[in-house]
Design an enzyme around this catalytic site. Sequence first.
Site, PDB file in Angstrom:
ATOM      1  N   CYS A  29       0.824  -1.220   0.000  1.00 10.64           N
ATOM      2  CA  CYS A  29       0.000   0.000   0.000  1.00 10.64           C
ATOM      3  C   CYS A  29       0.854   1.264   0.000  1.00 10.64           C
ATOM      4  O   CYS A  29       0.338   2.371  -0.106  1.00 10.64           O
ATOM      5  CB  CYS A  29      -0.937   0.005   1.201  1.00 10.64           C
ATOM      6  N   HIS A  38      -9.347   3.718  -0.944  1.00 16.91           N
ATOM      7  CA  HIS A  38      -7.982   3.180  -0.826  1.00 16.91           C
ATOM      8  C   HIS A  38      -7.676   2.198  -1.967  1.00 16.91           C
ATOM      9  O   HIS A  38      -7.594   0.988  -1.746  1.00 16.91           O
ATOM     10  CB  HIS A  38      -7.846   2.519   0.547  1.00 16.91           C
TER      11      HIS A  38
HETATM   12  N1  COA Z   1     -16.725   1.710   5.368  1.00 15.93           N
HETATM   13  C1  COA Z   1     -18.044   1.994   5.426  1.00 15.93           C
HETATM   14  N2  COA Z   1     -18.975   1.336   4.700  1.00 15.93           N
HETATM   15  C2  COA Z   1     -18.530   0.363   3.885  1.00 15.93           C
HETATM   16  C3  COA Z   1     -17.169   0.012   3.781  1.00 15.93           C
HETATM   17  C4  COA Z   1     -16.253   0.735   4.572  1.00 15.93           C
HETATM   18  N3  COA Z   1     -14.957   0.439   4.521  1.00 15.93           N
HETATM   19  N4  COA Z   1     -17.029  -1.004   2.908  1.00 15.93           N
HETATM   20  C5  COA Z   1     -18.280  -1.284   2.454  1.00 15.93           C
HETATM   21  N5  COA Z   1     -19.181  -0.454   3.051  1.00 15.93           N
HETATM   22  C6  COA Z   1     -20.642  -0.451   2.891  1.00 15.93           C
HETATM   23  C7  COA Z   1     -21.058  -0.413   1.453  1.00 15.93           C
HETATM   24  O1  COA Z   1     -21.210   0.904   1.002  1.00 15.93           O
HETATM   25  C8  COA Z   1     -22.376  -1.149   1.524  1.00 15.93           C
HETATM   26  O2  COA Z   1     -23.350  -0.235   2.041  1.00 15.93           O
HETATM   27  P1  COA Z   1     -24.894  -0.349   1.629  1.00 15.93           P
HETATM   28  O3  COA Z   1     -25.354  -1.680   2.145  1.00 15.93           O
HETATM   29  O4  COA Z   1     -25.521   0.809   2.331  1.00 15.93           O
HETATM   30  O5  COA Z   1     -24.934  -0.261   0.148  1.00 15.93           O
HETATM   31  C9  COA Z   1     -22.154  -2.196   2.602  1.00 15.93           C
HETATM   32  O6  COA Z   1     -21.093  -1.681   3.410  1.00 15.93           O
HETATM   33  C10 COA Z   1     -21.734  -3.550   2.058  1.00 15.93           C
HETATM   34  O7  COA Z   1     -20.712  -3.323   1.094  1.00 15.93           O
HETATM   35  P2  COA Z   1     -19.812  -4.475   0.540  1.00 15.93           P
HETATM   36  O8  COA Z   1     -18.988  -3.911  -0.572  1.00 15.93           O
HETATM   37  O9  COA Z   1     -20.628  -5.684   0.284  1.00 15.93           O
HETATM   38  O10 COA Z   1     -18.853  -4.758   1.800  1.00 15.93           O
HETATM   39  P3  COA Z   1     -17.888  -5.985   1.995  1.00 15.93           P
HETATM   40  O11 COA Z   1     -18.392  -6.779   3.152  1.00 15.93           O
HETATM   41  O12 COA Z   1     -17.628  -6.667   0.714  1.00 15.93           O
HETATM   42  O13 COA Z   1     -16.530  -5.249   2.436  1.00 15.93           O
HETATM   43  C11 COA Z   1     -14.950  -4.769   4.150  1.00 15.93           C
HETATM   44  C12 COA Z   1     -16.393  -4.616   3.678  1.00 15.93           C
HETATM   45  C13 COA Z   1     -14.750  -3.973   5.431  1.00 15.93           C
HETATM   46  C14 COA Z   1     -14.638  -6.243   4.403  1.00 15.93           C
HETATM   47  C15 COA Z   1     -14.000  -4.217   3.018  1.00 15.93           C
HETATM   48  O14 COA Z   1     -14.296  -2.861   2.813  1.00 15.93           O
HETATM   49  C16 COA Z   1     -12.533  -4.378   3.370  1.00 15.93           C
HETATM   50  O15 COA Z   1     -11.977  -5.456   3.268  1.00 15.93           O
HETATM   51  N6  COA Z   1     -11.869  -3.278   3.769  1.00 15.93           N
HETATM   52  C17 COA Z   1     -10.454  -3.313   4.128  1.00 15.93           C
HETATM   53  C18 COA Z   1      -9.609  -3.220   2.894  1.00 15.93           C
HETATM   54  C19 COA Z   1      -8.159  -3.430   3.221  1.00 15.93           C
HETATM   55  O16 COA Z   1      -7.790  -4.281   4.004  1.00 15.93           O
HETATM   56  N7  COA Z   1      -7.262  -2.646   2.574  1.00 15.93           N
HETATM   57  C20 COA Z   1      -5.859  -2.743   2.787  1.00 15.93           C
HETATM   58  C21 COA Z   1      -5.518  -2.090   4.055  1.00 15.93           C
HETATM   59  S1  COA Z   1      -3.869  -2.335   4.576  1.00 15.93           S
END
Ligand code: COA
Length: 424
Positions: free
Chosen positions: A93, A367
């Site tokens: 990242c 991100h």
């Molecule tokens: N913050 C707030 N809302 C979020 C979000 C976040 N990070 N990610 C998804 N959402 C919301 C979406 O907008 C959606 O909302 P809605 O139901 O109102 O439409 C809902 O959550 C479901 O979205 P979805 O895309 O299905 O979520 P997901 O379960 O596939 O992913 C996480 C959620 C947290 C698992 C994913 O964002 C993730 O893995 N984040 C971390 C990424 C990471 O590790 N990056 C590297 C860092 S070192």
Amino acid sequence: MEKNKLARGVAVVGAGMSKFGSFPEKTSRDLFVEAFQEMKHSVDKELDTRNIEAFYLGNFSSDQFEKQAHLAPIIANWVGLSPIPATRVEDACASGGVALREAVLAIASGMYDVVLVGGLEKMTDLPIDQVTEALGTAADTQFEIPAGFTFPGFYAAMATAYLDEYDATPLAFSHVSIKNHKNGALNDKAQFGQTIAEIMKAKKERAVKKGLPEPTWQTEMDFLTDPKGNPAIAWPLTLFDCSPVSDGGAAVLLVAEEIAHKYSAHPIFVIGSGQASDGALHDRATLSYIPAAQEAAEKAYEMAGKKPTDMDLAEVHDCFTIAEIIATEDLGFFERGEGWKAAMAGKTARDGEHPVNTSGGLKAKGHPVGASGVGQVVEVWKQLRGIAGQRQVPGRPSVALTHNVGGSGQTCVVHIFERRNSDE
Ligand code: COA
């Protein structure tokens, strides 16, 4: 020759980015073209792109996300830059921040005068389990991933250690999230262009439309502390503590100091650059701070001849809310164990004593991992030029910092930028 000094000055004279978000209809090439065009138009004097001599592209894993390796020459060709040298830089990242540093060093060495830095990632083509698996390759795949770790898991371990060591409360994490969404709501390039209050209101309306009982949340904290609004992802981290999965591109143009005024009446100078590395998280003596971030910051401050209190604003790597709190301590803005209190007291707000993540940060802006470090530069460039619009930091900032972290802190890179013209 003196160490940890740039042998000649380097300036940013143009910056641009695509919107960050989920764009199933676009390829990474489309996203980079958007960033490149905006960068081109941002150069306030003339830019003939034939003068660009080299291209460094930060990209974590187009091979896994898009089944396309060897991305840099493809992107360079797509924006008409062949046959210049085009190099992909991979440091998880932190790829974007390290690409910037490589370009700074290349200009400082005298090798080139005009260099394009890009950052690019297209993550959303894969389902979430495969995204999580791909991101996991930035960790130690021999010892950590087989034990069940994911990136939310790594930062949850750091959060748990931090809470324990400093007797802190996870409510501090929610304060970071609320602030960054508030800033992101003022950024038309942000993936989440809404405050948490707006997201909460939309969820309440959706429930009523579906004939479900209306949630009783009155405040953003009600919403964030209710697992129905904000479920746990890896305890103590919740959905709103995580940065999202994103697509996006960013581009900045660097030139040698002595020709900067040919390109821009308002060059922004790179005055500090520091990079450091470390072993994987399981191998470290501490979980409650990131030693490589502290080391990179010290090098950057030393090069710039500045101290933490000189920073008028900072874009820090808030891949999870705890990461922002730890960053504000690693960068010396607050003493160890004080970052969570500072977040709760509003000290990192846009009008606070240490404005942090005015763009919305990785949390709200998005991100797209390889692009994030370059996206941070786009924000500080705008803030230092005074063109950040509604989210402009008050008082006309003149010095700003970017902090970009790879993995759980195995790579950290910090840059310091300065506006020199007092008449602007
Ligand atoms: N913050 C707030 N809302 C979020 C979000 C976040 N990070 N990610 C998804 N959402 C919301 C979406 O907008 C959606 O909302 P809605 O139901 O109102 O439409 C809902 O959550 C479901 O979205 P979805 O895309 O299905 O979520 P997901 O379960 O596939 O992913 C996480 C959620 C947290 C698992 C994913 O964002 C993730 O893995 N984040 C971390 C990424 C990471 O590790 N990056 C590297 C860092 S070192």
